[in-house]
Design an enzyme around this catalytic site. Structure first.
Site, short mmCIF file in Angstrom:
data_model
loop_
_atom_site.label_atom_id
_atom_site.label_comp_id
_atom_site.label_asym_id
_atom_site.label_seq_id
_atom_site.Cartn_x
_atom_site.Cartn_y
_atom_site.Cartn_z
N GLY B 206 0.81 -1.22 0.00
CA GLY B 206 0.00 0.00 0.00
C GLY B 206 0.83 1.26 0.00
O GLY B 206 2.01 1.25 -0.40
N GLU B 231 -5.43 -7.68 -6.93
CA GLU B 231 -5.17 -7.49 -5.51
C GLU B 231 -3.94 -6.61 -5.39
O GLU B 231 -2.85 -7.01 -5.78
CB GLU B 231 -4.93 -8.84 -4.83
CG GLU B 231 -5.98 -9.89 -5.10
CD GLU B 231 -7.35 -9.46 -4.62
OE1 GLU B 231 -7.43 -8.90 -3.50
OE2 GLU B 231 -8.33 -9.64 -5.37
N LEU B 232 -4.11 -5.42 -4.85
CA LEU B 232 -3.02 -4.44 -4.80
C LEU B 232 -1.77 -5.00 -4.10
O LEU B 232 -1.85 -5.44 -2.95
CB LEU B 232 -3.49 -3.17 -4.07
CG LEU B 232 -2.49 -2.01 -4.04
CD1 LEU B 232 -2.27 -1.46 -5.44
CD2 LEU B 232 -2.96 -0.93 -3.09
N ASP B 233 -0.65 -4.99 -4.79
CA ASP B 233 0.64 -5.43 -4.24
C ASP B 233 0.64 -6.90 -3.85
O ASP B 233 1.46 -7.34 -3.03
CB ASP B 233 1.06 -4.57 -3.02
CG ASP B 233 1.23 -3.11 -3.38
OD1 ASP B 233 1.57 -2.82 -4.54
OD2 ASP B 233 1.00 -2.25 -2.52
N GLU B 234 -0.29 -7.67 -4.44
CA GLU B 234 -0.39 -9.09 -4.10
C GLU B 234 -0.02 -9.99 -5.27
O GLU B 234 -0.13 -11.21 -5.16
CB GLU B 234 -1.83 -9.41 -3.66
CG GLU B 234 -2.28 -8.77 -2.37
CD GLU B 234 -1.74 -9.50 -1.15
OE1 GLU B 234 -1.30 -10.66 -1.28
OE2 GLU B 234 -1.75 -8.89 -0.06
#
Lengths: 288, 288, 288, 288
Positions: B206, B231-234
Site C-alpha cells: 500500500g 489485488e493491490l501489491d499481491e
C-alpha cells in the site's frame, strides 16, 4: 571494541532533551576525573526540541563507583534532565536462554559463548523439552526442564520467573522458545527479553512464517531479533537479515536456510545488547 | 545468455503434468530437426502428480515457423497435455513504460535500453505528469501526457489502452506510476504488467512504505517487482532486494537509498521477463 | 533438492564435446528404462566446438547397476565421446576432516552433519593438535592425533594417507588445517580435497590474510572454499563470500567476523560437493 | 545527515595524538560559542600513544570565520598538537569528472547530481574521447575534449591541470578514465583524486580485471573506489562492493554486472568525500 573484563572501562548511555552543551558537559565531567574517552556515538531525533542519545566508552580509575555516580547525577544529569546508565566492564551480564526443541540457535550461542565472543555468564538454560539437556550439561550449564501445557502454563511461568530471579538474570534470550510469555512476565523484564523470529518482520508475523513465505513466493527470506513486548512480534527490532531463495526451494529448504540467518541475526543482536550498544526509544532501537 | 537478435535462436517455455518422457520427447523432437539445445532449465512441483516446467534455448534453422509449431503441437504438446510458447530471438518485445513524476526508474530503464542491456523496443512512454517529457524526447521516444483526476480516470485509461494496442505493446512497466489500474485494464494484460513496489512485500504493502518502514524501525528496507493483479501489491513476485538502514536514516534517507534498490530490482525483473525466464504458476513465479 | 537416501535416485554428471543430440540421447536412454528426470542443468562453454556439461537427477528402479552403466557406456557415452559418472543416493560419501586447533569450522560441520544437513559419513577426524578431541569423541567420531614437525612430516603424511585409505574416504575437508600437503598427497585425491582459505582469493593468498587485509585497509573481508592443487591457494574455487568491515575493526575483529564467513562458505561448498553439483573444468568450477 | 546548504552548519575534522581531554576541549570550545553538536564520530588507533580522529557536525552562527578558526587554533589545536580542517556547508565542493568512453559511471554521477543526491558543483568534464559530449551539454556542463596519445600526453596533462586550476576544482573523479596520471599530477591533488577500479582490490589490480576474474573462476566480482596515489591501484580504499557470479557468466556478462557495482561504489565513495566523512591515515581510510 569494548574489552569487557577491564575494571577501568565503563560504558555510559544517556538520553536527554537535545540542547547545546551536552557533549561538553559530559566530556568535561570525565576529563576532570582523568578519564579517557575511548569511543563515543551520538544521535539526535531533532536538534530542535528532539531527544539526544549518546553512548560513551570511558577509561577511568574509579575508586568509588557510588561516589562517581552521585557526582554525575548532581553535576551533569540533573541539570540536563538526563536519563542515564553506566555499565562497568567487569560486571558481566547474566544471560538466561529459553529454548524448545530446535537446537540451532542454542548451539550457536553456546559456541560463541565458549569461544569468548559473547562476554556473558549463562547461569541457566530453561526448556519445555528435554531434548537439549546434554548440550548444556556437557558445558556444565544447568538445564531446567519445565514442560508447559494448557493447565500448568501459569505455574510453570511462575517457576521460570523464580529461576530467573534466583539466578539474578539480567536478560533472557528466547532461542526459538515456542511458548508465548504472559504480560506479567514481559512486564518484569522490559527491553530485557530478546526473541528471534524467523521472518523479516513485519512480514510473516505469527506462526509458520516459512510456510507463509513459501506460499507467497517471496525471493528473500529473513529473520528478526527484537525485544519482546506484549504485542506479538511487534517489539523493537534489534537486527534483521535475509537470504535469497528461489522457486527451487521447498518449505523444508527454507527452514534449513533460515536456520543460518536466525543464528547470525540472534548472535549479532545479543552481542549488541551485551556491549550496551542498544537504546530503545519508543518502539524503535538505536544501535550504536 | 540469449543472443536476442539471432533469428536461429528460439526460447521454448512449457508446462505440463509431470511424467517420464517429457525431456526425451521435447529434445528428440528438436534433435530430429537438427537443433542444438543451448540451455535448458526445468522445475517440477512434485515428480508424482505435480506440474513440470521447462525453459529451453534452441539453435535451429526454421524455414517455416508455423509448420514447426504445428508439428510440435501434434507430436509433443498434445500427447503430453502441454501448454507452451515459443519465442524467436529476432522478435523483440515491445515495452511501454508508465511513469508519474519520479525519474529514477525511468532513467535507469532508458539508460539500460540505450546501452543494449534491455533488448526491447520502447514504442512509447505514458505519464500523468509532464515532468519527464524531455528525458524521452532526447532519446526520440514518444511521450504521451495523460493527466488523471477523479473525473477523467476511466476515459484516460481507455486512451491508455488504445495507445498500448495501437503500438502493439507486449508488456507494460509501471516505473513508479502512482495510479491504480482498473480490473479491466489488468485483465487485458495478465502477467504482462510489471510494477515496482518500494518495500519488501508482503511488508508495507500500500501507500507510504518508506514512512511505514521508518515508523516500524526495520533494519532493512527493500523493493519488489511483481506482476500486477487486481489485488493491490499481491501479484506474483519476480524479484526483490534489500539494503541495510539504521536509526540514523530519516524517511528522506530511506527514500534516497530505496531508489537504488528500486532501480536494480525493476531492471532485473524486466531483464528476466524479456529473456523469457519467468513462468507464473498460481500466484508465484518460476525464474529460470 | 536431492533426497539422499532413496535408492531409486541417481545423479548423472557428464562432459563431452558439444553437438546436437546430447540431451535427446541421454534423456531417451533413461526414458526407455522408465526413469523420471527429477532435475537437470546444463552448461556449454561454446555451442560451436565447446564442451558440454550436464547434471541430471533421475528416479529409476535399477535392478543391476553394473548392467545399467555398461549399457549407458555403449549406447550413449561412447558415441558422444563422453566422460561421465553416476552417483546413487544410497551411497553416502565418506568425508574425512583434517583440522588444527581452531574449532569453528569443525564445530560447524559436525553440527550440520548431526542435524542431517550434510548427508555424509564421517569416519574420522585427523588433527595435528589434541585440542578438539573431545568435540569428536562426544559424537563418537574417531579422532586421530598426528602431530607434525619438520622431521616427521613425511612419515605423518604417510600415516594420514593410510588412514584415509583404510577408512575408504571419498573426500577430505581441510577445516583450517594449518599444514601444507605434499604434491604426492594432493595427487592421490584430485578434486577431492576441499580447503577453506580465509580471504576472498586471489586477494591475500598465503599466510596471515586477515592481517594483510587489515594492513591494506579493505572494506570487505572474505573466505574462499576451493579444491586443493599443488599451487597454494590457486585451486578451483567452489564458493566465496564476504562481509563488510570498517576502520573500527582490529585484526582480532576481522578474525572473529571472518569465522562466520568461513563457516558458511565451507559448509556451502561441501554441500555442493556432496550433492554432486560441482564439476571441475580446467582450473574453474561449474556449480549446478 | 548533513544539510549541505545551511550556512550555520560546519563540519570539523581533527587528528591528534590520543590523550584525555580532546573531546572535552573541542566540545567546550564550541559550547562557549553557543554551538550545538549535531553529530560526532571518533576513532582512536590506540588509546595509549595512538592517534585520535574525530568528525563533528556543528550548528553555529559564525559572524567571522577567520576569527573562529584563529581562536580554535590557539585555544584547542595548538595545545593538543592537532591537525584540523573545518568545512562550512554553504561552500559546495567543486568536482571535475574525467572519463573516457564508457558512459555508466558518468551517467550515474550526473543523475545523482541532478537529483540533488550529490551536493557539488560540476564545473567541467574532461574526456579523451568525444563520445559523451552530448550527455554533458544536455545538462549545460562544459565538456573538454583532450585526446591523449604517446606524443601529446605530457602537454595534455598540463592542459588538464590548467583547466582544473582555472575552475578551482576541489577534487577530481576518474569515472572510468583509462589513462594513467603522472606523479606530478597526482602530487598536486593528494587525496583529492578518486578512481573507480573494476575489481575488489587488491585482487585483479591493473588491466583487464573482468577477464582475469573470469579466468580465475571467482564466484564474486567487485569494484573499488580509492584515492589515486603513484602506486597503481594501491591508494587508500574508500569503498568496495561485490556481486555474485557463476560459471554461466561470460566476460561480457561480468562487464555488464560489474557496471552496476561500479556505479554504486563510486557514488557512495563520492558522497562520503563530499560530506567530509573520509580521513586518510597512512594508506587507509577512516570513513565516519
Amino acid at each position: 571494541m569494548q574489552k569487557p573484563s577491564d575494571p577501568t572501562i565503563a560504558c555510559l548511555l544517556i538520553c536527554c532533551p537535545d540542547r547545546p552543551g551536552i557533549v561538553a558537559g559530559v566530556s568535561m565531567f570525565f576529563f576532570q576525573l582523568g578519564a579517557n574517552i575511548l569511543d563515543a556515538s551520538q544521535h539526535s531525533t531533532d536538534p530542535r526540541e528532539g531527544l539526544f542519545f549518546m553512548r560513551m566508552e570511558i577509561q577511568l580509575e574509579v575508586p568509588d563507583r557510588a561516589q562517581l555516580e552521585h557526582s554525575f547525577q548532581q553535576q551533569v544529569a540533573t541539570p540536563l534532565a538526563m536519563e542515564w546508565h553506566i555499565h562497568y566492564s567487569d560486571q558481566r551480564k547474566r544471560m538466561a536462554i529459553m529454548v524448545s526443541s530446535y537446537d540451532h540457535c542454542l548451539m550457536e550461542l553456546l559456541w560463541r559463548w565458549r569461544s569468548g565472543e559473547l562476554a556473558v555468564d549463562i547461569p541457566l538454560v530453561i526448556s519445555n523439552h528435554t531434548r537439549l539437556e546434554k548440550e548444556c550439561s556437557t558445558l556444565n550449564i544447568p538445564f531446567h526442564y519445565l514442560p508447559v501445557n494448557a493447565e500448568n502454563k501459569t505455574a510453570q511461568e511462575q517457576a521460570t520467573i523464580r529461576l530467573l530471579q534466583e539466578h539474578q538474570v539480567d536478560f533472557t534470550v528466547l532461542a526459538r522458545y515456542m511458548q508465548i510469555l504472559s504480560p506479567h512476565f514481559v512486564g518484569l523484564y522490559p527491553q530485557r527479553i530478546i526473541n528471534i523470529h524467523h521472518s523479516f518482520l513485519p512480514a510473516f508475523a505469527g506462526a509458520r512464517p516459512y510456510l507463509n513465505a513459501y506460499t507467497r513466493g517471496v525471493k528473500l527470506i529473513g529473520a528478526t531479533a527484537h525485544y519482546v513486548t506484549n504485542e506479538l512480534d511487534e517489539g523493537p527490532i534489534i537486527e534483521q537479515d535475509v537470504a535469497r531463495v528461489s522457486h527451487k526451494h521447498s518449505v523444508d529448504d527454507l527452514v534449513m536456510l533460515g536456520r543460518d540467518i536466525e543464528r547470525q541475526v540472534l548472535s549479532r543482536a545479543i552481542k549488541a545488547h551485551i556491549e550496551n550498544r542498544v537504546i530503545v526509544h519508543g518502539n524503535k532501537t538505536i544501535i550504536f
